[in-house]
Design an enzyme around this catalytic site. Sequence first.
Site, PDB file in Angstrom:
ATOM      1  N   ALA A  35      11.447  71.497 -60.008  1.00 25.31           N
ATOM      2  CA  ALA A  35      10.183  71.011 -60.577  1.00 25.31           C
ATOM      3  C   ALA A  35      10.401  70.193 -61.843  1.00 25.31           C
ATOM      4  CB  ALA A  35       9.278  72.203 -60.870  1.00 25.31           C
ATOM      5  N   ALA A  36      11.540  69.515 -61.925  1.00 25.86           N
ATOM      6  CA  ALA A  36      11.848  68.793 -63.162  1.00 25.86           C
ATOM      7  C   ALA A  36      11.417  67.328 -63.113  1.00 25.86           C
ATOM      8  CB  ALA A  36      13.340  68.878 -63.451  1.00 25.86           C
ATOM      9  N   ARG A  41       5.731  58.086 -58.831  1.00 24.49           N
ATOM     10  CA  ARG A  41       4.839  57.457 -57.859  1.00 24.49           C
ATOM     11  C   ARG A  41       3.395  57.974 -57.936  1.00 24.49           C
ATOM     12  NH1 ARG A  41       8.808  58.610 -52.936  1.00 24.49           N
ATOM     13  NH2 ARG A  41       9.614  60.079 -54.458  1.00 24.49           N
ATOM     14  N   GLU A 179      19.895  59.538 -47.267  1.00 20.77           N
ATOM     15  CA  GLU A 179      18.685  59.145 -47.977  1.00 20.77           C
ATOM     16  C   GLU A 179      18.235  57.770 -47.498  1.00 20.77           C
ATOM     17  OE1 GLU A 179      16.754  61.090 -50.155  1.00 20.77           O
ATOM     18  OE2 GLU A 179      18.092  62.409 -49.032  1.00 20.77           O
ATOM     19  N   ASN A 251       4.141  63.007 -53.179  1.00 17.24           N
ATOM     20  CA  ASN A 251       4.797  62.012 -54.029  1.00 17.24           C
ATOM     21  C   ASN A 251       3.811  61.003 -54.608  1.00 17.24           C
ATOM     22  OD1 ASN A 251       7.550  62.883 -53.721  1.00 17.24           O
ATOM     23  ND2 ASN A 251       7.406  62.189 -51.613  1.00 17.24           N
ATOM     24  N   LYS A 375     -28.358  80.228 -70.196  1.00 14.65           N
ATOM     25  CA  LYS A 375     -27.044  80.288 -70.859  1.00 14.65           C
ATOM     26  C   LYS A 375     -26.930  81.571 -71.670  1.00 14.65           C
ATOM     27  CE  LYS A 375     -25.922  79.628 -74.805  1.00 14.65           C
ATOM     28  NZ  LYS A 375     -25.746  79.309 -76.210  1.00 14.65           N
ATOM     29  N   TYR A 411     -31.410  77.328 -81.442  1.00 11.02           N
ATOM     30  CA  TYR A 411     -30.474  76.596 -82.303  1.00 11.02           C
ATOM     31  C   TYR A 411     -31.240  75.916 -83.430  1.00 11.02           C
ATOM     32  CZ  TYR A 411     -26.627  73.365 -83.432  1.00 11.02           C
ATOM     33  OH  TYR A 411     -25.630  72.673 -84.066  1.00 11.02           O
TER      34      TYR A 411
HETATM   35  C1  UD1 Z   1      14.151  64.590 -51.536  1.00 16.55           C
HETATM   36  C2  UD1 Z   1      15.370  64.588 -50.622  1.00 16.55           C
HETATM   37  C3  UD1 Z   1      14.983  63.925 -49.293  1.00 16.55           C
HETATM   38  C4  UD1 Z   1      13.805  64.678 -48.694  1.00 16.55           C
HETATM   39  C5  UD1 Z   1      12.641  64.741 -49.668  1.00 16.55           C
HETATM   40  C6  UD1 Z   1      11.585  65.676 -49.154  1.00 16.55           C
HETATM   41  C7  UD1 Z   1      17.322  64.458 -52.052  1.00 16.55           C
HETATM   42  C8  UD1 Z   1      18.417  63.574 -52.528  1.00 16.55           C
HETATM   43  N1  UD1 Z   1      16.422  63.894 -51.217  1.00 16.55           N
HETATM   44  O1  UD1 Z   1      13.823  63.235 -51.803  1.00 16.55           O
HETATM   45  O2  UD1 Z   1      16.071  63.965 -48.405  1.00 16.55           O
HETATM   46  O3  UD1 Z   1      13.410  64.049 -47.493  1.00 16.55           O
HETATM   47  O4  UD1 Z   1      13.086  65.282 -50.928  1.00 16.55           O
HETATM   48  O5  UD1 Z   1      10.454  65.662 -49.961  1.00 16.55           O
HETATM   49  O6  UD1 Z   1      17.271  65.614 -52.379  1.00 16.55           O
HETATM   50  N2  UD1 Z   1      13.887  67.124 -58.927  1.00 16.55           N
HETATM   51  C9  UD1 Z   1      14.406  67.770 -60.019  1.00 16.55           C
HETATM   52  N3  UD1 Z   1      15.393  67.169 -60.730  1.00 16.55           N
HETATM   53  C10 UD1 Z   1      15.902  65.959 -60.404  1.00 16.55           C
HETATM   54  C11 UD1 Z   1      15.366  65.294 -59.272  1.00 16.55           C
HETATM   55  C12 UD1 Z   1      14.354  65.909 -58.556  1.00 16.55           C
HETATM   56  O7  UD1 Z   1      13.993  68.878 -60.351  1.00 16.55           O
HETATM   57  O8  UD1 Z   1      16.790  65.503 -61.094  1.00 16.55           O
HETATM   58  C13 UD1 Z   1      12.822  67.789 -58.147  1.00 16.55           C
HETATM   59  C14 UD1 Z   1      11.492  67.030 -58.157  1.00 16.55           C
HETATM   60  O9  UD1 Z   1      10.682  67.468 -59.219  1.00 16.55           O
HETATM   61  C15 UD1 Z   1      10.907  67.403 -56.800  1.00 16.55           C
HETATM   62  C16 UD1 Z   1      12.124  67.648 -55.925  1.00 16.55           C
HETATM   63  O10 UD1 Z   1      13.213  67.845 -56.795  1.00 16.55           O
HETATM   64  O11 UD1 Z   1      10.151  68.597 -56.854  1.00 16.55           O
HETATM   65  C17 UD1 Z   1      12.437  66.489 -54.988  1.00 16.55           C
HETATM   66  O12 UD1 Z   1      12.627  65.335 -55.773  1.00 16.55           O
HETATM   67  P1  UD1 Z   1      12.037  63.941 -55.326  1.00 16.55           P
HETATM   68  O13 UD1 Z   1      12.372  62.950 -56.350  1.00 16.55           O
HETATM   69  O14 UD1 Z   1      10.637  64.084 -54.897  1.00 16.55           O
HETATM   70  O15 UD1 Z   1      12.990  63.673 -54.072  1.00 16.55           O
HETATM   71  P2  UD1 Z   1      12.691  62.739 -52.882  1.00 16.55           P
HETATM   72  O16 UD1 Z   1      13.062  61.361 -53.246  1.00 16.55           O
HETATM   73  O17 UD1 Z   1      11.351  62.985 -52.354  1.00 16.55           O
HETATM   74 MG    MG Z   2       9.667  64.324 -53.027  1.00 14.84          MG
END
Ligand code: UD1
Ligand code: MG
Length: 488
Positions: A35-36, A41, A179, A251, A375, A411
């Site tokens: 969740a970082a 987008r 990817e 996304n 209220k 009031y």
């Molecule tokens: C990723 C997958 C892709 C998959 C898709 C599904 C990779 C390289 N790709 O792509 O194959 O189809 O998810 O939704 O894993 N996050 C971090 N730290 C980081 C990067 C990301 O915590 O440095 C977290 C994001 O907050 C998110 C999740 O990882 O919750 C996925 O990251 P996101 O950037 O959405 O990856 P996708 O490009 O969607």
């Molecule tokens: Mg994603």
Amino acid sequence: MSRVKTQKKTATGAKSAKRKAGAAAARPLACIVLAAGQGTRMRSAAAKVLHVVAGRPLISHVLTAVEGARPQRIVVVVGHQAEAVRETVGGRAECVLQAEQRGTGHAVGIGMKRLRGFAGDVLVVCGDVPLMTTATLKGLLREHRKRGATATVLGMHVDDPSDYGRIVGAGDGDVRIVEYRDASPAERRITEVNSGTYCFDAEFLRKRVGGLASNNAQGEFYLTDLLEVASCDRRAALIVAEDDSETLGVNTRFDLARAEALMQERILIDLMDKGVGFLDPSSVYVSADAKIARDVIIGPSVRIDGATRIGEGTQIDGCCHLADTVIGRDCHIKWGTVTREASMRDGCILGPYAHLRPQAELAEGVHIGNFVEVKKSKIGRGSKANHLTYIGDTTIGRATNIGAGTITCNYDGFAKHSSVIGDRVQIGSDTQLVAPVRLGNDVFVAAGTTVTKDVPAGSLAMNEKRQLNRKGWVAQFRKRAAATKKVK
Ligand code: UD1
Ligand code: MG
């Protein structure tokens, strides 16, 4: 003889299968939630996982699904808006900081540092998949254990694979993920994609995640490359999700709206299964935290927010917004009613166009009619305020009737003041009660009275106003007026 042997073999086989299953179930489980990311987008100031579906942030939905699988540890990797995400996670999981977002592999590496010494299986789930269910996570884990894999990915089939990672490889031990940005035109045509949910053997993950390279189109450490690593030992596995809506990753704003629509469908179908009726389900919104009893009938364009509770047999006509409101049994909420942080007991009637604000508390059988606002007030059993009234900071007894256009003037420009109105009180129309003021039981207030002093029980309160009738005045007035017009 052979029969006995066979029987013996079967018994032993069953026992060992049972033992295996027992050992698998007893194997510790941890979960890392990613969740970082910023969620560029989404084009939003808020971190992506804090965006809301059915009244809850995305990350909260994911945590609920994960908790159902009963892991010993849950680690959330936070980064963008770390403090706000940490606050939302609260005591539900441990949070670790990924200060710089260098890819999903890098994020999991940081999560694994927190899980130092942990042996067992590790579920990796993205914080942006709000529709993920516990059942799917459990199924993934079961298959991962059954196949003795070190890395298992949850795949899905989609009509439009857009920028999901494509699943390639021969299958059965050989699973790789490419990817979108690194994929060849042929690979881009593949519609079997990575949902972003995985299960790993903890030891494998710990050993291998640090060895990932970032020589790809995005210059990131891809967690997905670990599938190829596991494939070298033929210990990578692929499970395909049955319901691809579950794996929808949010996304964009469009994805968020789609997730909301799917979640609403899920919530409403569940409510219908429990006996709640909807006249036009497509126009109704219900939060994930609402509880609605059977035989509640909900009309069109109703929004039910927060931890609203609605008791059996209540009818909601339509076009209402009910937020964090507790509604008893057999109430009737008529068209256009708005309520927030309010409560009512059984058999109340509200609206059309009634407005309950925070701390409005209605006892059994209270009627609040059109254009009445309440209220921070308590209204006793069977009392009524049916037309064009404001009741604020007031306690009202039982069986009291508040006439049309009554205003509690609570009031003075500096402070709020409270009033008390007793049982069986009759307040005439167009009355102002200038707070603080107390009206005893069985008081009558004449229409058009401005009450500024307390009224003892059983008294009539009125302002002395003389009424004059001037005979023939209208005809004279009209004559004068017409003459003036002619001159003009
Ligand atoms: C990723 C997958 C892709 C998959 C898709 C599904 C990779 C390289 N790709 O792509 O194959 O189809 O998810 O939704 O894993 N996050 C971090 N730290 C980081 C990067 C990301 O915590 O440095 C977290 C994001 O907050 C998110 C999740 O990882 O919750 C996925 O990251 P996101 O950037 O959405 O990856 P996708 O490009 O969607
Ligand atoms: Mg994603």
